[in-house]
Design a protein around this motif. Structure first.
Motif, PDB file in Angstrom:
ATOM      1  N   ASP A  87     -31.412   8.794  19.829  1.00 28.97           N
ATOM      2  CA  ASP A  87     -31.048  10.525  18.727  1.00 28.97           C
ATOM      3  C   ASP A  87     -29.384  10.111  18.696  1.00 28.97           C
ATOM      4  O   ASP A  87     -28.823   9.444  19.924  1.00 28.97           O
ATOM      5  N   LYS A  89     -25.306  10.521  18.963  1.00 31.05           N
ATOM      6  CA  LYS A  89     -24.032  12.192  19.130  1.00 31.05           C
ATOM      7  C   LYS A  89     -22.935  11.095  18.344  1.00 31.05           C
ATOM      8  O   LYS A  89     -22.569  10.036  18.997  1.00 31.05           O
ATOM      9  N   TRP A  91     -18.076  12.227  17.965  1.00 29.07           N
ATOM     10  CA  TRP A  91     -17.767  13.566  18.094  1.00 29.07           C
ATOM     11  C   TRP A  91     -16.760  12.991  16.995  1.00 29.07           C
ATOM     12  O   TRP A  91     -16.007  11.365  17.642  1.00 29.07           O
ATOM     13  N   MET A  97     -18.953  17.682  17.374  1.00 28.03           N
ATOM     14  CA  MET A  97     -20.080  16.549  17.265  1.00 28.03           C
ATOM     15  C   MET A  97     -21.176  17.050  16.257  1.00 28.03           C
ATOM     16  O   MET A  97     -21.207  17.947  15.461  1.00 28.03           O
ATOM     17  N   ILE A  99     -24.624  14.974  15.268  1.00 27.32           N
ATOM     18  CA  ILE A  99     -26.031  14.544  16.068  1.00 27.32           C
ATOM     19  C   ILE A  99     -26.896  14.431  15.040  1.00 27.32           C
ATOM     20  O   ILE A  99     -27.697  15.437  13.937  1.00 27.32           O
TER      21      ILE A  99
END
Length: 124
Positions: A87, A89, A91, A97, A99
Motif C-alpha cells: 500500500d 499512502k 498525503w 490522503m 491510497i
C-alpha cells in the motif's frame, strides 16, 4: 499477483507510453508505471498520474494528477506474509490522503525512493 483488480504491478513502459504519452507536457517523461487489469499509475519526472477506468466498459476514464510539489507526506506499507499488496499512502496538500495498492512483487523501497527523490527536489 498483479492481475487482481486494484493491485498494480510493474508494467512495460513502452506499452504505457503508446496509450498515455499525450498526457505529458514538454520536458516531462515517464519513469515507471504500475498497471492493474484496467488502471495505471504513472510516475513521471514532475508528477504521479493515476489513470482510473470506470464503469463496466471502462470507457469512462479519470486522469488524476498529483504534482510532487503538493505531496506533504507519504507512507509505504510493504506486503506481509498473507497480504497480496504493497500500500502506498500519499498525503496531498488541500486534498487529504490517497491510497493505492501495488502488487506484492513491487519493490516498496524503490517506490519510496522515487517519490522521496522528487519531493525532496521540489523543496530545494
Amino acid at each position: 499477483m498483479a492481475k487482481f483488480i486494484g493491485v498494480a504491478g510493474v508494467t512495460n513502459l513502452d506499452d504505457v507510453k503508446k496509450d498515455y504519452q499525450n498526457l505529458l507536457i514538454e520536458g516531462e517523461y515517464m519513469e515507471v508505471a504500475f498497471k492493474t487489469v484496467r488502471d495505471v499509475n504513472i510516475f513521471t519526472n514532475y508528477r504521479i498520474i493515476f489513470v482510473d477506468r470506470q464503469g463496466i466498459t471502462g470507457k469512462k476514464t479519470e486522469f488524476f494528477s498529483v504534482p510532487y510539489a503538493k505531496i506533504s507526506a507519504f507512507a509505504i506499507e510493504s506486503a506481509g506474509m498473507l497480504d497480496i499488496d504493497v500500500d502506498v499512502k500519499i498525503w496531498v496538500e488541500g486534498l487529504g490522503m490517497i491510497i493505492k495498492s501495488f502488487g506484492r512483487k513491487v519493490d516498496a523501497a524503490e517506490v519510496q525512493r522515487i517519490i522521496f527523490s522528487h519531493v525532496q527536489q521540489c523543496q530545494k
